[in-house]
Motif scaffolding. Structure first.
Motif, PDB file in Angstrom:
ATOM      1  N   ASP A  87      56.744  50.181  84.135  1.00 24.05           N
ATOM      2  CA  ASP A  87      57.855  49.741  83.368  1.00 24.05           C
ATOM      3  C   ASP A  87      57.018  48.746  82.218  1.00 24.05           C
ATOM      4  O   ASP A  87      55.785  48.672  82.056  1.00 24.05           O
ATOM      5  CB  ASP A  87      58.701  48.937  84.076  1.00 24.05           C
ATOM      6  N   SER A 138      56.778  52.511  90.251  1.00 27.99           N
ATOM      7  CA  SER A 138      56.810  53.229  89.011  1.00 27.99           C
ATOM      8  C   SER A 138      56.325  52.379  87.802  1.00 27.99           C
ATOM      9  O   SER A 138      55.560  51.190  88.266  1.00 27.99           O
ATOM     10  CB  SER A 138      58.354  53.436  88.657  1.00 27.99           C
ATOM     11  N   ASN A 150      63.434  52.088  94.265  1.00 29.80           N
ATOM     12  CA  ASN A 150      64.878  52.467  94.059  1.00 29.80           C
ATOM     13  C   ASN A 150      65.543  51.398  94.448  1.00 29.80           C
ATOM     14  O   ASN A 150      66.150  51.276  95.446  1.00 29.80           O
ATOM     15  CB  ASN A 150      65.072  53.678  94.803  1.00 29.80           C
ATOM     16  N   ASN A 188      50.922  56.948  90.392  1.00 28.02           N
ATOM     17  CA  ASN A 188      50.675  58.391  90.731  1.00 28.02           C
ATOM     18  C   ASN A 188      49.784  58.348  92.249  1.00 28.02           C
ATOM     19  O   ASN A 188      50.038  59.326  93.089  1.00 28.02           O
ATOM     20  CB  ASN A 188      50.063  59.544  89.782  1.00 28.02           C
ATOM     21  N   ARG A 224      51.838  57.413  94.864  1.00 27.95           N
ATOM     22  CA  ARG A 224      52.537  58.328  95.247  1.00 27.95           C
ATOM     23  C   ARG A 224      51.863  59.281  96.253  1.00 27.95           C
ATOM     24  O   ARG A 224      52.425  59.722  97.425  1.00 27.95           O
ATOM     25  CB  ARG A 224      53.190  59.226  94.162  1.00 27.95           C
ATOM     26  N   SER A 281      59.583  61.935  87.497  1.00 28.80           N
ATOM     27  CA  SER A 281      58.570  61.270  87.888  1.00 28.80           C
ATOM     28  C   SER A 281      57.427  61.809  88.665  1.00 28.80           C
ATOM     29  O   SER A 281      57.467  62.830  89.275  1.00 28.80           O
ATOM     30  CB  SER A 281      58.946  59.944  89.117  1.00 28.80           C
ATOM     31  N   TYR A 282      56.253  61.233  88.158  1.00 20.56           N
ATOM     32  CA  TYR A 282      54.787  61.659  88.892  1.00 20.56           C
ATOM     33  C   TYR A 282      54.332  63.096  88.153  1.00 20.56           C
ATOM     34  O   TYR A 282      55.133  63.856  87.965  1.00 20.56           O
ATOM     35  CB  TYR A 282      54.800  61.631  90.408  1.00 20.56           C
ATOM     36  N   SER A 341      63.540  62.982  82.357  1.00 23.71           N
ATOM     37  CA  SER A 341      61.868  63.082  82.508  1.00 23.71           C
ATOM     38  C   SER A 341      62.075  63.095  84.211  1.00 23.71           C
ATOM     39  O   SER A 341      63.209  62.959  84.908  1.00 23.71           O
ATOM     40  CB  SER A 341      61.447  61.726  82.261  1.00 23.71           C
ATOM     41  N   LEU A 344      56.423  54.912  96.739  1.00 25.85           N
ATOM     42  CA  LEU A 344      56.733  55.102  95.559  1.00 25.85           C
ATOM     43  C   LEU A 344      56.954  53.866  94.886  1.00 25.85           C
ATOM     44  O   LEU A 344      57.761  52.886  95.141  1.00 25.85           O
ATOM     45  CB  LEU A 344      58.036  55.909  95.658  1.00 25.85           C
TER      46      LEU A 344
END
Length: 1020
Positions: free
Chosen positions: A982, A980, A636, A970, A973, A608-609, A606, A978
């Motif tokens: 989960d 994510s 990260n 998104n 971003r 990201s974004y 995949s 950044l």
């Protein structure tokens, strides 16, 4: 809008609907500038808008609106437009007579359930593009429509903005009146002479944000679907439609020109604009804003006590003041570029002339630039020449580095390239506020010629001195000269700019002075004369000075790259550096990368974004794209001590330059690292195995456990993820119960996730940890009934893929007790959570007061280098030593061990565990404050800098907000941060930054998240 006193009450309006239309309905007053508007709902649930026109309104004008709506319903049936409902007698316009002898007209229109653009946030580029596209389609359809009532004089007609000039005296403040006068002169000069030649048609003429309808469903991101209020329709210049819409779209924006650009692009896509229309567009936008300001001032004079009028004009004045310093030509070029036209139309002529008149171009510096004496630097974002730092405030060191390379290459001249994205512009003056946070000017639109201070600079072309700026110490150029040149046959002028000059060399130069080709123009300045930059000439060609005098940007924002490259073409057209000096370009476009990736890389890898990032550089808690925008990396956790930490990089480079081999030879790095790693663990854990990844570590841990227990069965926690090998997928419920999974194999036993938020035992229930652990005892009892026992219980010390779930107190203590009593081995998966991230402890398992039998490590252990480790007891290690050799070709090699030790150095020396504790607590507090203001946040949890924010649509039912979570990630971003998502329901925001992340970063994250949580798509 002006709120008018109603002639009819709401009860009377309801009776009117019954009388004229035969509908039993209730009515509620709506605002309106001229009409009385009522929201009408019938007993059957149908909804309408009742519009009662003032006595001054004519029948023909209302018929124009009705006929337009009917026509558009046939031409654009998918567009959301009101439909006119007939009276009992079949009339579409009813007449009312009043006792005063006057009459007014009544219409009933269908009500369209939707949101208004004014109520929609944010105004994304996609939304603004859809606004322009909708209006373009509308106007394209109306080209074939006519009505005599459209031929009228209207106070809001932008083409007649000059008629309002006589009312400028209503604006009392001299500064504001002067601003209107300046914009009027612009309209007079740049628009009025050309309007008679432009396309004319009937237009809506009032696409303000209260008349634009937006899709209110949650199935997709907002888009414009229709219009209301056709009361200002008239026959005028077609371009006025776009000017009006763009003017309103620019209100309340940090970067109004960017917002207008998106509207223009959408409109042009549906109805291509002519170059003449683009020429007048910006003056028309300003004229519309001036009309609004003057009309409001006149209304304020007539109604001095109406404070609403003053409030409603504040955004207009704020925008006018934003636009005051903006070059009309720059706006024009921006709109041309939005329409895929060359931004500056006459640059092609300048380039052609320079290409075909090289004999008229003289030297710029001496000696002449040749392949032998010229070195072209790579100062791009991912350049190795810049080292592995991004703090370029030490310009003295930067200069030493460049001139050392020139000396080593025996080069008299160094070249900094044109159209190069650079990371070196770190001063605040290079910051560009946008509606999506802060961006940086990074694109160099000149050519740098690095030579010794005092080197003479010659005029390569004849011309005149346009400007001389002696700004010593200025952080952009310092002393600067601009020369003006002419192309008589084309009746064009263009300019050349010379920056970073010696102050002394400017003596005697005056504006207007003629300059011959070959004239000694100036000399390269010293560092103190140009903001500390190393000595060099910044040379730039400029097709249009944009009225900026001698001030002109040499570094621009990536989003405006194409516009400025068109205004400032390649300076090498004059400098004449041989093509052989320039290395082959390394970069390829994002589109090309995606195409190759789709062809040659597995599709289930995949990205990201929604808008992928082309990341080429990292430093500390930041990642950098190929255009130089930096992103705060809050997700990260592999770059544990910061991306490309110099100490870690140097440790690897140093050892790699000496030796990198396997562990069959003696090397002190292996034993030194093993000693240091074991010293960070409880004394029982004293034997190390080094591997290359967290997956390898967990795979090996299972072998150790099975060898020691002589059992095969594994107990795992629901939603856990332990690695990507076949065996580890088999013990990872996050994978085997997810898409493409086939469920748990017989030897894997899943126990409930000990989740205090949405698990079996929620909140602060007493002994929740022990109650969750009892499920392990139940699984073991079932095993024993089958004469089996557990080989191991493996558990992440904080549930990562579970959504950053912190284990309840006492869970691991009770769990380990049950497992050990049955002869099993307890494995702590610290692949994501180890090395100080938890803040209070070096290992997250320590927060549970336990000592595992095996600890597995990966991800942060090597700060991005492929390194992992398994640490266990002497007893388990002895059992594993059963005659079968364990060997890992790369595990424990000298380079990996050097890097591992360097990571430990940094954690200790920079006190990063304490930083994780302090910053994590600060961030958690800020997130919990957001939770108090935003119902979407159901839970905030975490330890140190391992944090999860679970989003729910309902705090009682815990309905997951997965779409909102993806949207927020998104949008963050977009704001340069950044994170994510989960969790098994994909509704948890994942925040796991490098542990150099600080409180200022936390403030930035919280502020952006707070703003995004207020946007329409995430409201619950």
């Amino acid at each position: 809008m002006e709120l008018i006193t109603p002639v009819f009450s709401e009860q009377e309006a309801g009776a009117l609907v019954s009388q004229l239309y035969g509908l039993e309905a209730s009515a509620r007053l709506l605002p309106g500038e001229r009409d009385q508007n009522f929201y009408v709902q019938t007993r059957q649930g149908k909804t309408f808008v009742l519009k009662i026109a003032p006595a001054s309104e004519t029948y023909d004008t209302l018929d124009l609106q009705n006929q337009t709506l009917h026509y558009l319903s046939t031409q654009l049936p998918e567009l959301a437009l009101p439909r006119v409902h007939p009276t009992r007698d079949g009339d579409f316009i009813a007449s009312l007579s009043h006792a005063s002898g006057t009459q007014s007209f009544v219409r009933l229109l269908t009500y369209i359930p939707s949101k208004l653009l004014a109520q929609t946030r944010p105004h994304t580029p996609e939304l603004l593009h859809s606004l322009g596209h909708t209006l373009g389609r509308l106007d394209r359809a109306l080209f074939n429509f006519s009505h005599p009532a459209a031929q009228r004089v209207h106070k809001w007609d932008v083409s007649r903005a000059d008629q309002l000039y006589d009312d400028i005296h209503y604006i009392a403040q001299p500064g504001r009146r002067k601003l209107i006068e300046e914009l009027y002169r612009q309209f007079e000069q740049r628009a009025i002479p050309y309007l008679p030649e432009l396309r004319r048609s009937i237009i809506h003429a009032d696409a303000n944000d209260y008349n634009v309808l937006v899709d209110a469903t949650r199935t997709e991101l907002p888009r414009v679907i229709g219009l209301i209020d056709f009361g200002d329709m008239l026959y005028t210049n077609t371009i006025n439609e776009l000017a009006i819409a763009a003017a309103y779209a620019m209100l309340d924006k940090v970067d109004p020109l960017a917002s207008a650009r998106h509207v223009v692009s959408g409109y042009h896509q549906a109805l291509p604009l002519t170059e003449a229309e683009l020429e007048v567009l910006y003056p028309l936008i300003c004229a519309r804003l001036c009309i609004s300001a003057i009309n409001a001032a006149r209304q304020q004079a007539d109604q001095p006590h109406n404070s609403y009028l003053q409030i409603s004009t504040q955004p207009v004045w704020a925008l006018l003041e934003q636009l005051a310093p903006l070059s009309a030509q720059l706006a024009h070029y921006t709109f041309r570029q939005a329409c895929a036209l060359p931004a500056c139309p006459h640059t092609a002529t300048v380039v052609d002339w320079l290409t075909h008149n090289s004999q008229q171009i003289g030297r710029l510096v001496e000696p002449e630039m040749t392949v032998d004496n010229t070195l072209v630097f790579d100062l791009s974002i991912d350049s190795l020449e810049l080292g592995n730092v991004t703090d370029f405030s030490d310009t003295e060191e930067f200069g030493r580095r460049l001139f050392a390379r020139m000396k080593a290459a025996n080069a008299a001249i160094g070249i900094g390239k044109y159209n190069e994205a650079r990371p070196i512009y770190t001063a605040p003056m290079f910051d560009c506020p946008t509606d999506n946070g802060l961006e940086q000017r990074t694109i160099h639109v000149g050519l740098d010629i690095f030579m010794e201070a005092g080197t003479p600079i010659f005029a390569p072309l004849a011309g005149t001195v346009h400007s001389v700026k002696n700004n010593v110490g200025d952080k952009d150029y310092g002393p600067t000269i601009v020369l003006q040149h002419s192309i008589p046959e084309a009746e064009l002028t263009f300019y050349t700019l010379y920056g970073h000059l010696s102050t002394d060399s400017l003596a005697g130069l005056q504006e207007g002075m003629p300059i011959k080709r070959g004239t000694l123009l100036a000399r390269i300045g010293k560092e103190h004369e140009n903001g500390g930059w190393p000595p060099h000439l910044h040379f730039q060609i400029i097709s249009d000075m944009l009225g900026k005098g001698g001030e002109f940007p040499g570094v621009i924002n990536p989003s405006e790259r194409e516009v400025w490259l068109s205004i400032s073409p390649d300076p090498n057209l004059i400098a004449g550096i041989p093509a052989a000096c320039f290395p082959k370009e390394r970069s390829i476009s994002d589109e090309r990368i995606l195409a190759i990736r789709q062809k040659h890389i597995g599709s289930n890898l995949s990205i990201s974004y929604h808008q992928p990032l082309h990341i080429v550089r990292g430093y500390r808690q930041y990642l950098y794209t190929d255009t130089g925008r930096h992103y705060l990396d809050a997700v990260n956790n592999v770059a544990h001590v910061g991306h490309n930490h110099p100490h870690v990089v140097q440790a690897g480079q140093r050892q790699m330059a000496i030796l990198n081999t396997n562990t069959r030879y003696l090397h002190e790095n292996l034993v030194r690292y093993a000693e240091r790693l074991c010293a960070m663990l409880p004394p029982e854990l004293s034997v190390c195995y080094f591997v290359c990844s967290g997956s390898e570590a967990n795979e090996l841990a299972l072998r150790l456990a099975r060898a020691h227990s002589r059992q095969k069965d594994i107990i795992v926690v629901d939603t856990a993820y332990h690695g990507n090998t076949t065996t580890l997928i088999d013990i990872s419920p996050y994978k085997f119960d997810g898409p493409g999974g086939t469920g748990a194999p017989p030897y894997v036993h899943v126990v409930p996730l000990p989740d205090s938020y949405r698990g079996l035992y929620r909140g602060n229930q007493p002994q929740a940890g022990e109650r969750y652990a009892r499920h392990i005892a139940e699984v073991i009892a079932r095993m024993q009934q089958q004469e089996k026992g557990p080989a191991a219980f493996i558990c992440e010390s904080i549930g990562g893929c579970a959504g950053q779930v912190v284990l309840p107190e006492g869970y691991l203590q009770a769990a380990y007790q049950h497992v050990r009593q049955a002869g099993g081995v307890c494995i702590a998966d610290e692949v994501q959570t180890g090395f100080g991230r938890a803040g209070s402890h070096f290992w997250a398992f320590e927060t549970q007061g336990v000592v595992p039998d095996i600890v597995t490590m990966g991800k942060p252990i090597g700060n991005g280098h492929p390194l992992g480790a398994v640490v266990t007891t002497q007893e388990i290690a002895a059992t594993f030593d059963n005659g079968m050799e364990y060997f890992n070709t790369f595990g424990g090699n000298p380079v990996s061990c050097a890097i591992g030790m360097a990571v430990l150095d940094v954690i200790e020396q920079e006190q990063l565990q304490e930083n994780a504790r302090k910053t994590g607590a600060y961030l958690l507090q800020g997130l919990r404050e957001l939770q108090g203001r935003h119902p979407l946040i159901g839970d905030v949890r975490g330890l140190g800098l391992f944090i999860g924010v679970e989003l729910v649509l309902n705090r009682e039912t815990l309905e997951p907000a997965a779409e909102q979570a993806a949207y927020i990630a998104n949008r963050m971003r977009d704001h340069g941060i950044l994170i994510s998502t989960d969790g098994p329901l994909h509704n948890a925001l994942k925040i796991k930054p490098p542990i150099v992340f600080d409180e200022a970063n936390a403030d930035l994250l919280i502020a952006a998240l707070d703003k995004i949580l207020g946007e329409d798509f995430v409201q619950v």
